[in-house]
Design an enzyme around this catalytic site. Structure first.
Site, PDB file in Angstrom:
ATOM      1  N   THR A 125       0.851  -1.153  -0.152  1.00 57.04           N
ATOM      2  CA  THR A 125      -0.081   0.024  -0.042  1.00 57.04           C
ATOM      3  C   THR A 125       0.841   1.204  -0.032  1.00 57.04           C
ATOM      4  OG1 THR A 125      -1.458   1.100   1.400  1.00 57.04           O
ATOM      5  CG2 THR A 125      -0.239  -0.295   2.520  1.00 57.04           C
ATOM      6  N   ASP A 126       0.364   2.292  -0.596  1.00 52.75           N
ATOM      7  CA  ASP A 126       0.928   3.801  -0.442  1.00 52.75           C
ATOM      8  C   ASP A 126       1.217   4.040   0.840  1.00 52.75           C
ATOM      9  OD1 ASP A 126      -1.600   4.319  -0.023  1.00 52.75           O
ATOM     10  OD2 ASP A 126      -1.628   6.030  -1.425  1.00 52.75           O
ATOM     11  N   GLU A 127       0.406   3.587   1.942  1.00 49.43           N
ATOM     12  CA  GLU A 127       0.401   3.981   3.327  1.00 49.43           C
ATOM     13  C   GLU A 127       1.953   3.720   3.966  1.00 49.43           C
ATOM     14  OE1 GLU A 127      -2.636   3.540   5.985  1.00 49.43           O
ATOM     15  OE2 GLU A 127      -4.318   3.568   4.565  1.00 49.43           O
ATOM     16  N   TYR A 153      -1.350  -0.332  11.223  1.00 52.72           N
ATOM     17  CA  TYR A 153      -1.646  -0.973  10.107  1.00 52.72           C
ATOM     18  C   TYR A 153      -0.463  -0.955   8.936  1.00 52.72           C
ATOM     19  CZ  TYR A 153      -3.348  -1.233   4.931  1.00 52.72           C
ATOM     20  OH  TYR A 153      -3.189  -1.663   3.596  1.00 52.72           O
ATOM     21  N   LYS A 157       2.166  -3.376   7.118  1.00 54.75           N
ATOM     22  CA  LYS A 157       2.513  -3.653   5.880  1.00 54.75           C
ATOM     23  C   LYS A 157       3.752  -3.264   5.345  1.00 54.75           C
ATOM     24  CE  LYS A 157      -0.240  -4.760   3.122  1.00 54.75           C
ATOM     25  NZ  LYS A 157      -0.761  -5.765   2.428  1.00 54.75           N
TER      26      LYS A 157
HETATM   27  P1  NAD Z   1     -10.214  -6.704   2.880  1.00 56.54           P
HETATM   28  O1  NAD Z   1     -10.225  -6.413   4.160  1.00 56.54           O
HETATM   29  O2  NAD Z   1     -11.615  -6.353   2.012  1.00 56.54           O
HETATM   30  O3  NAD Z   1     -10.080  -8.359   2.536  1.00 56.54           O
HETATM   31  C1  NAD Z   1      -8.984  -8.960   3.204  1.00 56.54           C
HETATM   32  C2  NAD Z   1      -9.333 -10.308   2.843  1.00 56.54           C
HETATM   33  O4  NAD Z   1      -8.331 -11.317   3.488  1.00 56.54           O
HETATM   34  C3  NAD Z   1     -10.566 -10.935   3.521  1.00 56.54           C
HETATM   35  O5  NAD Z   1     -11.089 -11.781   2.733  1.00 56.54           O
HETATM   36  C4  NAD Z   1      -9.770 -11.809   4.643  1.00 56.54           C
HETATM   37  O6  NAD Z   1     -10.889 -12.685   5.140  1.00 56.54           O
HETATM   38  C5  NAD Z   1      -8.644 -12.290   4.470  1.00 56.54           C
HETATM   39  N1  NAD Z   1      -7.914 -12.483   5.302  1.00 56.54           N
HETATM   40  C6  NAD Z   1      -7.617 -11.839   6.624  1.00 56.54           C
HETATM   41  N2  NAD Z   1      -6.868 -12.472   7.448  1.00 56.54           N
HETATM   42  C7  NAD Z   1      -6.346 -13.598   6.646  1.00 56.54           C
HETATM   43  C8  NAD Z   1      -5.506 -14.612   7.059  1.00 56.54           C
HETATM   44  N3  NAD Z   1      -4.939 -14.694   8.125  1.00 56.54           N
HETATM   45  N4  NAD Z   1      -5.535 -15.757   6.438  1.00 56.54           N
HETATM   46  C9  NAD Z   1      -6.235 -15.785   5.001  1.00 56.54           C
HETATM   47  N5  NAD Z   1      -6.821 -14.708   4.792  1.00 56.54           N
HETATM   48  C10 NAD Z   1      -7.110 -13.890   5.538  1.00 56.54           C
HETATM   49  O7  NAD Z   1      -8.898  -5.994   2.275  1.00 56.54           O
HETATM   50  P2  NAD Z   1      -8.950  -5.380   0.786  1.00 56.54           P
HETATM   51  O8  NAD Z   1      -9.015  -4.034   0.922  1.00 56.54           O
HETATM   52  O9  NAD Z   1      -9.419  -6.109  -0.231  1.00 56.54           O
HETATM   53  O10 NAD Z   1      -7.217  -5.344   0.614  1.00 56.54           O
HETATM   54  C11 NAD Z   1      -6.447  -6.401   0.076  1.00 56.54           C
HETATM   55  C12 NAD Z   1      -5.071  -5.998   0.073  1.00 56.54           C
HETATM   56  O11 NAD Z   1      -4.874  -4.800  -0.585  1.00 56.54           O
HETATM   57  C13 NAD Z   1      -4.494  -5.889   1.669  1.00 56.54           C
HETATM   58  O12 NAD Z   1      -3.041  -6.365   1.567  1.00 56.54           O
HETATM   59  C14 NAD Z   1      -4.201  -4.447   1.730  1.00 56.54           C
HETATM   60  O13 NAD Z   1      -3.406  -3.851   2.600  1.00 56.54           O
HETATM   61  C15 NAD Z   1      -4.030  -3.833   0.224  1.00 56.54           C
HETATM   62  N6  NAD Z   1      -4.501  -2.817  -0.306  1.00 56.54           N
HETATM   63  C16 NAD Z   1      -5.631  -2.173  -0.042  1.00 56.54           C
HETATM   64  C17 NAD Z   1      -6.099  -0.967  -0.649  1.00 56.54           C
HETATM   65  C18 NAD Z   1      -7.482  -0.580  -0.433  1.00 56.54           C
HETATM   66  O14 NAD Z   1      -7.642   0.660  -0.843  1.00 56.54           O
HETATM   67  N7  NAD Z   1      -8.621  -1.390   0.046  1.00 56.54           N
HETATM   68  C19 NAD Z   1      -5.176  -0.250  -1.298  1.00 56.54           C
HETATM   69  C20 NAD Z   1      -3.832  -0.710  -1.303  1.00 56.54           C
HETATM   70  C21 NAD Z   1      -3.207  -1.825  -0.712  1.00 56.54           C
HETATM   71  O1  DAU Z   2      -4.023   4.157   0.677  1.00 56.66           O
HETATM   72  C1  DAU Z   2      -4.292   2.816   0.590  1.00 56.66           C
HETATM   73  C2  DAU Z   2      -5.033   2.293   1.862  1.00 56.66           C
HETATM   74  O2  DAU Z   2      -6.293   2.914   1.636  1.00 56.66           O
HETATM   75  C3  DAU Z   2      -5.338   0.799   2.004  1.00 56.66           C
HETATM   76  O3  DAU Z   2      -3.849   0.485   2.455  1.00 56.66           O
HETATM   77  C4  DAU Z   2      -6.188   0.385   3.457  1.00 56.66           C
HETATM   78  O4  DAU Z   2      -6.265  -0.934   3.227  1.00 56.66           O
HETATM   79  C5  DAU Z   2      -7.455   1.085   2.813  1.00 56.66           C
HETATM   80  O5  DAU Z   2      -8.311   0.851   4.115  1.00 56.66           O
HETATM   81  C6  DAU Z   2      -7.234   2.563   2.817  1.00 56.66           C
HETATM   82  O6  DAU Z   2      -7.037   3.392   4.204  1.00 56.66           O
HETATM   83  P1  DAU Z   2      -7.517   4.578   4.350  1.00 56.66           P
HETATM   84  O7  DAU Z   2      -7.478   4.885   5.982  1.00 56.66           O
HETATM   85  O8  DAU Z   2      -7.380   5.828   3.543  1.00 56.66           O
HETATM   86  O9  DAU Z   2      -9.130   4.463   4.005  1.00 56.66           O
HETATM   87  P2  DAU Z   2     -10.593   4.543   4.803  1.00 56.66           P
HETATM   88  O10 DAU Z   2     -11.627   4.073   3.854  1.00 56.66           O
HETATM   89  O11 DAU Z   2     -10.766   3.977   6.053  1.00 56.66           O
HETATM   90  O12 DAU Z   2     -10.513   6.142   4.850  1.00 56.66           O
HETATM   91  C7  DAU Z   2     -10.192   7.058   3.988  1.00 56.66           C
HETATM   92  C8  DAU Z   2     -10.456   8.433   4.339  1.00 56.66           C
HETATM   93  O13 DAU Z   2     -11.698   8.665   4.917  1.00 56.66           O
HETATM   94  C9  DAU Z   2      -9.387   8.678   5.682  1.00 56.66           C
HETATM   95  O14 DAU Z   2      -8.920   9.967   5.307  1.00 56.66           O
HETATM   96  C10 DAU Z   2     -10.267   8.778   6.637  1.00 56.66           C
HETATM   97  C11 DAU Z   2     -11.483   9.079   6.160  1.00 56.66           C
HETATM   98  N1  DAU Z   2     -12.799   8.634   6.883  1.00 56.66           N
HETATM   99  C12 DAU Z   2     -13.040   7.275   7.111  1.00 56.66           C
HETATM  100  C13 DAU Z   2     -14.170   6.486   7.513  1.00 56.66           C
HETATM  101  C14 DAU Z   2     -14.128   5.170   7.655  1.00 56.66           C
HETATM  102  C15 DAU Z   2     -13.878   9.482   7.439  1.00 56.66           C
HETATM  103  O15 DAU Z   2     -13.710  10.748   7.323  1.00 56.66           O
HETATM  104  N2  DAU Z   2     -14.840   8.711   8.125  1.00 56.66           N
HETATM  105  C16 DAU Z   2     -15.045   7.570   7.999  1.00 56.66           C
HETATM  106  O16 DAU Z   2     -16.151   6.969   8.815  1.00 56.66           O
END
Ligand code: NAD
Ligand code: DAU
Length: 339
Positions: A125-127, A153, A157
């Site tokens: 992730t970019d985080e 988190y 990562k």
């Molecule tokens: P999500 O939380 O929607 O899904 C995570 C999945 O992993 C779920 O199906 C869960 O059951 C499974 N899981 C959790 N723990 C596990 C374990 N111990 N063994 C096997 N399976 C397990 O997450 P997402 O948003 O789909 O993110 C997927 C990946 O992409 C993550 O690695 C996250 O860090 C990365 N990522 C997410 C975003 C985003 O915006 N959502 C952006 C950049 C990177």
């Molecule tokens: O940048 C990639 C990341 O993006 C991934 O690595 C993470 O898995 C993914 O969850 C996401 O992280 P963020 O923290 O950016 O996403 P989130 O949707 O939780 O929040 C997005 C922005 O919105 C953040 O600035 C917090 C704000 N927020 C979030 C929630 C849930 C609110 O203002 N209100 C809310 O209720």
């Protein structure tokens, strides 16, 4: 090719599985997922009947379960999406993030080495780069930006990324890493900003915006993320890191107002609530490397993607209604009850 996709019952993993089944019909796909609160087998219902798809329930931090699955399926390629992914949950309880995101990644790589997979891809992730100031729109994360994490988190990562790099250097492990910006689209779990706001607006509930809503995220339609990973698997260079993002920066308040406008709902639903602890100000990816070296370009602009996403949530109420009426209600009360 047999592709072992961990975390494929979650948001991005499931979209990636559908991407592969559609675009790579000659490949077999194994989904290995623990089915935590974020994993949902209903998401994979359309994949289940296909002979090229198999679901296995398992935990990446359980060495025995992982090795057993590798023994049985002998994958050529591993793509690791499995993770605890929500920043707010990591602030409440970091322990599981360390176990899944760090230990789990190590075990998965051990299995990949033992069973001699051709390619391992770590979805990061970019985080891991921390955040950028709001008053410097000229700054972007490149692959050379130092790691500088903010939340449990992102620290977990980043630790996983360092472990992958250590395996590459020490064991000549054939791995790549991608670091993507915020995804949105179908099957996004409703604890995250965009689905939470769409669903609350549809239910005429308050929309809890942290702080002043001025934090900036760089939104990428999930299918564009999937195409980038597919390209890295096929054309990327082992040992390399690729940033993925498409210059779609928006403040949180802009995102929320856009959703309300599409749904024809009043901005009075917006409620400013206590800010997230350690809240990252701005994320912004420079995707030059993947664009120039691999020829990747994102197809979906935010203004189109957000309309498609809202339409998906309107068309798939039964998918999210089951989630928001179940255990998730306790989470919502805990996180937002007294905020
Ligand atoms: P999500 O939380 O929607 O899904 C995570 C999945 O992993 C779920 O199906 C869960 O059951 C499974 N899981 C959790 N723990 C596990 C374990 N111990 N063994 C096997 N399976 C397990 O997450 P997402 O948003 O789909 O993110 C997927 C990946 O992409 C993550 O690695 C996250 O860090 C990365 N990522 C997410 C975003 C985003 O915006 N959502 C952006 C950049 C990177
Ligand atoms: O940048 C990639 C990341 O993006 C991934 O690595 C993470 O898995 C993914 O969850 C996401 O992280 P963020 O923290 O950016 O996403 P989130 O949707 O939780 O929040 C997005 C922005 O919105 C953040 O600035 C917090 C704000 N927020 C979030 C929630 C849930 C609110 O203002 N209100 C809310 O209720």
């Amino acid at each position: 090719m047999t592709i072992f996709v961990t975390g494929g019952a979650g948001f991005i993993g499931a979209n990636f599985i559908y991407y592969l089944l559609k675009n790579r019909p000659a490949d077999s796909v194994i989904c290995f997922d623990k089915l935590t609160y974020a994993g949902n087998l209903e998401t994979l219902a359309a994949a289940e009947p296909l002979p090229t798809f198999k679901f296995v329930r398992g935990d990446i931090s359980d060495r025995e379960e992982v090795y057993k699955a590798f023994e049985e399926f002998r994958p050529n390629v591993v793509v690791n999406f499995a993770a605890e992914s929500h920043v707010d949950r990591s602030i409440e309880d970091p322990g599981l993030f360390l176990k899944t995101n760090i230990i789990g990644t190590g075990i998965l790589m051990d299995a990949a080495r033992k069973f001699k997979v051709d390619r391992y891809h770590q979805v990061s992730t970019d985080e891991v780069y921390g955040d950028l100031p709001l008053d410097r729109p000229d700054l972007f994360f490149t692959e050379k930006t130092p790691i500088h994490t903010s939340s449990p988190y992102s620290a977990s990562k980043a630790s996983a990324d360092l472990l992958v790099q250590a395996y590459i250097r020490t064991y000549q492990f054939p791995a790549t890493i991608s670091r993507c910006s915020n995804n949105y689209g179908p099957y996004h779990f409703p604890e995250k900003l965009i689905p939470l706001m769409i669903i609350n607006a549809l239910n005429d509930k308050k929309l809890p915006v942290y702080g002043a809503g001025a934090n900036v995220r760089d939104w990428l339609y999930v299918e564009d993320h999937c195409s980038a990973i597919d390209l890295i698997l096929r054309k990327g260079t082992v040992g390399e890191i690729y940033n993925i993002g498409g210059h779609n920066e928006r403040t949180n308040l802009e995102v929320v107002k856009t959703i309300l406008k599409i749904l024809g709902k009043s901005e009075d639903l917006i409620e400013f609530v206590t800010d997230r602890k350690g809240h990252d100000l701005r994320y912004a990816i420079d995707p030059t490397k993947i664009e120039t070296e691999l020829g990747w370009t994102p197809k979906t602009k935010f203004d189109d993607g957000i309309k498609k996403t809202v339409a998906w949530y309107l068309d798939n109420k039964s998918w999210w209604e089951k989630i928001v009426s179940g255990e998730y209600q306790n989470y919502y009360e805990k996180m937002y009850g007294n905020r």
